[in-house]
Write a protein that holds these residues in place. Structure first.
Motif, PDB file in Angstrom:
ATOM      1  N   VAL A 144       9.184   0.967   4.712  1.00 35.98           N
ATOM      2  CA  VAL A 144       8.750  -0.279   4.203  1.00 35.98           C
ATOM      3  C   VAL A 144       9.651  -1.424   4.583  1.00 35.98           C
ATOM      4  O   VAL A 144      10.871  -1.318   5.087  1.00 35.98           O
ATOM      5  N   HIS A 145       9.092  -2.598   4.479  1.00 36.65           N
ATOM      6  CA  HIS A 145       9.859  -3.985   4.556  1.00 36.65           C
ATOM      7  C   HIS A 145      10.791  -3.989   3.023  1.00 36.65           C
ATOM      8  O   HIS A 145      10.192  -3.670   2.135  1.00 36.65           O
ATOM      9  N   ALA A 146      12.112  -3.788   3.269  1.00 40.36           N
ATOM     10  CA  ALA A 146      12.884  -3.969   2.094  1.00 40.36           C
ATOM     11  C   ALA A 146      13.224  -5.529   2.049  1.00 40.36           C
ATOM     12  O   ALA A 146      13.132  -6.357   2.722  1.00 40.36           O
ATOM     13  N   PRO A 147      13.596  -5.741   0.729  1.00 44.01           N
ATOM     14  CA  PRO A 147      13.869  -5.013  -0.398  1.00 44.01           C
ATOM     15  C   PRO A 147      12.860  -4.750  -1.270  1.00 44.01           C
ATOM     16  O   PRO A 147      11.660  -5.556  -1.364  1.00 44.01           O
ATOM     17  N   ILE A 148      12.730  -3.312  -1.925  1.00 42.30           N
ATOM     18  CA  ILE A 148      11.672  -3.131  -2.967  1.00 42.30           C
ATOM     19  C   ILE A 148      12.445  -2.854  -4.168  1.00 42.30           C
ATOM     20  O   ILE A 148      13.547  -2.239  -4.076  1.00 42.30           O
ATOM     21  N   SER A 149      11.968  -2.806  -5.413  1.00 47.42           N
ATOM     22  CA  SER A 149      12.423  -2.264  -6.434  1.00 47.42           C
ATOM     23  C   SER A 149      11.461  -1.829  -7.415  1.00 47.42           C
ATOM     24  O   SER A 149      10.502  -2.298  -7.936  1.00 47.42           O
ATOM     25  N   HIS A 150      11.483  -0.421  -7.624  1.00 48.52           N
ATOM     26  CA  HIS A 150      10.447   0.222  -8.636  1.00 48.52           C
ATOM     27  C   HIS A 150      11.511   1.230  -9.200  1.00 48.52           C
ATOM     28  O   HIS A 150      12.085   2.217  -8.486  1.00 48.52           O
ATOM     29  N   PRO A 151      11.404   1.681 -10.465  1.00 48.53           N
ATOM     30  CA  PRO A 151      12.318   2.548 -11.262  1.00 48.53           C
ATOM     31  C   PRO A 151      11.916   3.986 -10.690  1.00 48.53           C
ATOM     32  O   PRO A 151      12.712   4.638 -10.987  1.00 48.53           O
ATOM     33  N   ALA A 152      10.868   4.295 -10.391  1.00 48.95           N
ATOM     34  CA  ALA A 152      10.411   5.618  -9.877  1.00 48.95           C
ATOM     35  C   ALA A 152      10.661   5.965  -8.327  1.00 48.95           C
ATOM     36  O   ALA A 152      10.423   6.881  -7.961  1.00 48.95           O
ATOM     37  N   LEU A 153      11.209   5.004  -7.744  1.00 48.90           N
ATOM     38  CA  LEU A 153      11.466   5.187  -6.174  1.00 48.90           C
ATOM     39  C   LEU A 153      12.949   5.014  -6.053  1.00 48.90           C
ATOM     40  O   LEU A 153      13.788   4.454  -6.415  1.00 48.90           O
ATOM     41  N   LEU A 154      13.377   5.806  -4.893  1.00 47.07           N
ATOM     42  CA  LEU A 154      14.595   5.697  -4.233  1.00 47.07           C
ATOM     43  C   LEU A 154      14.600   4.906  -2.531  1.00 47.07           C
ATOM     44  O   LEU A 154      13.411   5.278  -2.024  1.00 47.07           O
ATOM     45  N   THR A 155      15.460   4.387  -2.298  1.00 46.04           N
ATOM     46  CA  THR A 155      15.367   3.681  -0.880  1.00 46.04           C
ATOM     47  C   THR A 155      16.570   3.779  -0.214  1.00 46.04           C
ATOM     48  O   THR A 155      17.582   3.911  -0.882  1.00 46.04           O
ATOM     49  N   ALA A 204       0.824  -0.965  -0.144  1.00 42.90           N
ATOM     50  CA  ALA A 204       0.032   0.061   0.049  1.00 42.90           C
ATOM     51  C   ALA A 204       0.646   1.383  -0.064  1.00 42.90           C
ATOM     52  O   ALA A 204       0.383   2.428  -0.555  1.00 42.90           O
ATOM     53  N   GLN A 205       2.147   1.144   0.604  1.00 41.59           N
ATOM     54  CA  GLN A 205       2.941   2.436   0.882  1.00 41.59           C
ATOM     55  C   GLN A 205       3.575   2.748  -0.640  1.00 41.59           C
ATOM     56  O   GLN A 205       3.421   3.993  -1.059  1.00 41.59           O
ATOM     57  N   ILE A 206       4.001   1.547  -1.262  1.00 38.73           N
ATOM     58  CA  ILE A 206       4.494   1.613  -2.712  1.00 38.73           C
ATOM     59  C   ILE A 206       3.446   2.399  -3.470  1.00 38.73           C
ATOM     60  O   ILE A 206       3.766   3.394  -4.308  1.00 38.73           O
ATOM     61  N   GLN A 207       2.340   1.971  -3.626  1.00 41.78           N
ATOM     62  CA  GLN A 207       1.283   2.618  -4.342  1.00 41.78           C
ATOM     63  C   GLN A 207       0.814   4.134  -3.849  1.00 41.78           C
ATOM     64  O   GLN A 207       0.693   5.028  -4.764  1.00 41.78           O
ATOM     65  N   ALA A 208       0.788   4.204  -2.624  1.00 38.26           N
ATOM     66  CA  ALA A 208       0.645   5.752  -2.146  1.00 38.26           C
ATOM     67  C   ALA A 208       1.857   6.522  -2.521  1.00 38.26           C
ATOM     68  O   ALA A 208       1.520   7.923  -2.872  1.00 38.26           O
ATOM     69  N   LEU A 209       2.959   6.175  -2.479  1.00 33.56           N
ATOM     70  CA  LEU A 209       4.105   6.843  -3.149  1.00 33.56           C
ATOM     71  C   LEU A 209       3.925   7.256  -4.535  1.00 33.56           C
ATOM     72  O   LEU A 209       4.131   8.469  -5.120  1.00 33.56           O
ATOM     73  N   LEU A 210       3.502   6.267  -5.235  1.00 26.36           N
ATOM     74  CA  LEU A 210       3.418   6.450  -6.645  1.00 26.36           C
ATOM     75  C   LEU A 210       2.372   7.326  -7.127  1.00 26.36           C
ATOM     76  O   LEU A 210       2.366   8.199  -8.239  1.00 26.36           O
ATOM     77  N   ASN A 211       1.132   7.276  -6.405  1.00 27.91           N
ATOM     78  CA  ASN A 211       0.468   8.291  -6.614  1.00 27.91           C
ATOM     79  C   ASN A 211       0.143   9.693  -5.966  1.00 27.91           C
ATOM     80  O   ASN A 211      -0.625  10.418  -5.945  1.00 27.91           O
ATOM     81  N   GLY A 212       1.460   9.882  -5.030  1.00 27.17           N
ATOM     82  CA  GLY A 212       1.648  10.837  -4.234  1.00 27.17           C
ATOM     83  C   GLY A 212       0.714  11.145  -2.998  1.00 27.17           C
ATOM     84  O   GLY A 212       0.448  12.277  -2.373  1.00 27.17           O
ATOM     85  N   THR A 213       0.125  10.015  -2.531  1.00 22.54           N
ATOM     86  CA  THR A 213      -0.763  10.157  -1.428  1.00 22.54           C
ATOM     87  C   THR A 213       0.140  10.304  -0.020  1.00 22.54           C
ATOM     88  O   THR A 213      -0.161  11.097   0.968  1.00 22.54           O
ATOM     89  N   ILE A 214       1.464   9.700  -0.115  1.00 28.87           N
ATOM     90  CA  ILE A 214       2.324  10.191   0.980  1.00 28.87           C
ATOM     91  C   ILE A 214       3.691  10.483   0.444  1.00 28.87           C
ATOM     92  O   ILE A 214       3.985  10.430  -0.835  1.00 28.87           O
ATOM     93  N   TRP A 245      11.124   6.832  -1.302  1.00 26.52           N
ATOM     94  CA  TRP A 245      10.264   8.097  -1.551  1.00 26.52           C
ATOM     95  C   TRP A 245      10.437   8.125  -3.184  1.00 26.52           C
ATOM     96  O   TRP A 245      11.352   7.615  -3.880  1.00 26.52           O
ATOM     97  N   ARG A 246       9.845   9.190  -3.803  1.00 23.17           N
ATOM     98  CA  ARG A 246       9.768   9.370  -5.201  1.00 23.17           C
ATOM     99  C   ARG A 246      10.948   9.953  -5.685  1.00 23.17           C
ATOM    100  O   ARG A 246      11.528  11.057  -4.985  1.00 23.17           O
TER     101      ARG A 246
END
Length: 289
Positions: free
Chosen positions: A144-155, A129-139, A270-271
């Motif tokens: 988060v629990h790592a690791p996560i991998s998304h081209p639009a996010l930095l961790t 839910a946090q990943i989705q909220a980051l992508l749509n700008g809600t948060i 974060w984005r």
């Protein structure tokens, strides 16, 4: 020359039709035509070629269009800056229970001491839910629990902990320095629900399957303190992050697993492209942590 005239001109230039442009602007066509003619008179240039077949931009109109768009964009930006100057600064933070228990309180406390004028809003959410909220700008930022991998996010990873076995203090296995997970095959387990901690739940199930058994889950509970309370009561055993020992020791004994397991990691995310000054100040504290 007025901003509304520039808006009228840009709309006509995009539609190349006065009737459609008037509809877009929610106005009648004759007043729109008059405004464009007044603009041309003020500039002393013809912006449109008009004929029975339609409307086209003149070379002067084409050149003016690019500048008109820039002027309107700058005016909109100026209005937003002015509005933001009188609005309270805000930072919206998503977090998991694990992050809140371990790293978040100190960061939030330091941030509020340094920037008391910023309104900080915290929302408990799963990692997905946090990943989705980051992508749509809600948060603005998530823990988060790592690791996560998304081209639009930095961790940035803040904490890494191994899994350990939490046992009732009178359990026979407490006499062992390390515990083979296979020796827990017949033990009743207390776990955090998958809906609350899908990462931890998934890792727990995979480890049991790799050890050759399906766990006997007798109780689901959240937050971790409740899980450990059930362990202390003798209801069963659990796999928890090693940091739990520092927070709950009454009636519970912790033992390392003899087989190495993946670390449980907590990270801030974060984005990439949308870092506000408010978030930059917060990230400075996060990276110190």
């Amino acid at each position: 020359m007025e901003l509304r005239q520039l808006k009228y001109f840009v709309t006509v230039a995009e539609e190349l039709n006065f009737r459609r442009a008037a509809e877009r602007l929610f106005m009648e066509q004759p007043p729109l035509s008059r405004q464009i003619r007044q603009l041309e008179d003020e500039l002393s240039v013809e912006l449109f070629y008009r004929s029975r077949r339609g409307v086209t931009l003149t070379p002067a109109g084409q050149a003016f269009l690019d500048e008109a768009r820039l002027t309107l964009a700058q005016a909109e930006r100026a209005a937003k800056v002015a509005q933001q100057a009188v609005q309270p600064k805000k930072l919206t933070v998503g977090f998991s229970i694990c992050a809140f228990n371990r790293v978040l309180p100190e960061i939030i406390q330091s941030y509020r001491q340094q920037l008391p004028d910023v309104v900080v809003t915290l929302t408990e959410m799963s990692t997905e839910a946090q990943i989705q909220a980051l992508l749509n700008g809600t948060i603005d930022i998530g823990f988060v629990h790592a690791p996560i991998s998304h081209p639009a996010l930095l961790t940035v990873t803040l904490l890494s902990e191994p899994l350990v076995v939490a046992l009732p203090s009178n359990h026979p296995l407490t006499h062992q320095a390390q515990i083979d997970l296979r020796s827990l095959a017949n033990e009743p387990f207390i776990v955090c629900p998958e809906s609350v901690k899908p990462d931890l739940y998934g890792q727990f199930m995979r480890l049991c399957q790799e050890a050759g058994f399906s766990p006997q889950i007798v109780q689901e509970a959240s937050p971790p303190e409740v899980v450990l309370g059930f362990v202390a009561s003798g209801m069963g055993v659990s796999l928890v992050a090693s940091g739990a020992e520092a927070r709950h020791s009454a009636g519970v004994t912790y033992r390392a697993l003899s087989t190495p397991t993946p670390l449980l990691e907590i990270a801030a995310a974060w984005r990439k492209q949308q870092v506000s000054p408010v978030l930059e100040d917060f990230l400075a504290l996060v990276k110190q942590a």
